[in-house]
Enzyme design. Structure first.
Site, short mmCIF file in Angstrom:
data_model
loop_
_atom_site.label_atom_id
_atom_site.label_comp_id
_atom_site.label_asym_id
_atom_site.label_seq_id
_atom_site.Cartn_x
_atom_site.Cartn_y
_atom_site.Cartn_z
N HIS A 1 -11.34 11.81 -18.50
CA HIS A 1 -10.59 11.94 -19.75
C HIS A 1 -9.35 12.83 -19.62
O HIS A 1 -9.35 13.83 -18.92
CB HIS A 1 -11.51 12.51 -20.85
N GLY B 1 0.78 -1.22 0.00
CA GLY B 1 0.00 0.00 0.00
C GLY B 1 0.82 1.28 0.00
O GLY B 1 0.37 2.30 -0.50
N HIS C 1 -1.93 6.44 -5.84
CA HIS C 1 -3.03 5.64 -5.31
C HIS C 1 -4.29 6.50 -5.30
O HIS C 1 -4.35 7.50 -4.58
CB HIS C 1 -2.70 5.16 -3.91
N ILE D 1 -9.91 8.65 0.25
CA ILE D 1 -11.26 8.11 0.04
C ILE D 1 -12.25 9.24 -0.18
O ILE D 1 -12.30 10.21 0.58
CB ILE D 1 -11.66 7.27 1.26
#
Length: 211
Positions: free
Chosen positions: A141, A74, A150, A171
Site C-alpha cells: 500500500h 528489459g 523493474h 530477484i
C-alpha cells in the site's frame, strides 16, 4: 488495429504468454534492431513476424498499420526512452496485465507497464509508465514506483516505499516500508534494504550495503 511489440527477447516471450492467458490477440509484428532477428516465437504459440528495426515505428504508425505498441525490453533506461518516443509519435501504450495478478481498485498503473503472473499491487500504489512488475512481485500500500522501474520476480516493497525512475529491485529482494530509493539505483538479488538508497547507487546483501 494490431498491437506492435518492440523487442524480440525473453521478456517479449513472457508477454506473448500473458496475452494468451488474458484471452487477447498476439501482437501483429515485432520491431528489433538485431539484423538477423527471426521474429518473436514461444513454444505453443504462433510466431510474431519481424518487421525491421525499431526506427520503422514512425513509418508503421503513419501507414496506420499499428496504433498501439508495447516496449518489451528489459533494460530500464532503454525501455523508457523507446516508450517516450512511441508516445510522442502517437502510439497508445496499453497496460498488459496477467489475469492472475492482483491489483487494488485504488492503484494507478501508468501507460506501457506490464503486470506479470501473481504480481500484487496494493491499495493506493502508483506505478509510472513502462514499469515491469514481474512474476510474484509485491508492491504494498501507498508505494510509488517511478517510470521504467523493474520489480524482479519475488521482490517485495513494504508500504510507502518510493522508487525513483529506472530502479531495478532484484530477484527476491525486499525493501523496508517507507524508504526512498533514488533514480537508477540497483538493488541486488536477495537483498534486505533497511535504509534509503541514493540515486545511481548499487546495493546488495543482508542488510544491503553499497557495492
Amino acid at each position: 488495429m494490431a498491437l506492435l511489440f518492440i523487442g524480440a527477447g525473453g521478456h517479449g516471450r513472457a508477454l506473448l504468454e500473458l496475452l494468451r492467458d488474458a484471452g487477447l490477440p498476439p501482437p501483429g509484428g515485432v520491431l528489433d534492431d538485431a539484423a538477423d532477428c527471426p521474429g518473436l516465437a514461444c513454444p505453443g504459440l504462433p510466431p510474431v513476424p519481424w518487421l525491421g528495426p525499431v526506427a520503422r515505428a514512425a513509418e508503421l504508425f503513419s501507414r496506420k498499420d499499428f496504433d498501439s505498441a508495447h516496449v518489451a525490453l528489459g533494460r530500464n533506461a532503454l525501455r523508457r526512452q523507446v516508450g517516450e518516443s512511441l508516445a510522442a509519435i502517437g502510439y497508445a501504450l496499453p497496460v498488459l496485465r496477467h489475469p492472475s495478478a492482483v491489483i487494488a481498485g485504488s492503484a494507478r498503473i501508468g501507460p506501457g507497464s506490464a503486470i506479470l503472473p501473481r504480481a500484487v499491487v496494493g491499495a493506493a500504489v502508483e506505478v509510472g509508465t513502462c514499469a515491469i512488475l514481474n512474476t510474484g512481485s509485491i508492491a504494498e500500500h501507498d508505494s510509488v514506483i517511478g517510470p521504467a522501474c523493474h520489480l524482479a520476480p519475488g521482490s517485495v516493497l513494504g508500504g510507502g516505499v518510493r522508487l525513483g525512475a529506472e530502479v531495478l529491485v532484484g530477484i527476491l529482494a525486499g525493501v523496508k516500508p517507507g524508504l526512498r530509493i533514488g533514480d537508477g539505483a540497483v538493488i541486488g538479488m536477495g537483498s534486505a534494504v533497511l535504509a534509503d538508497v541514493a540515486p545511481g547507487q548499487e546495493v546488495g546483501g543482508v542488510p544491503a550495503r553499497p557495492l
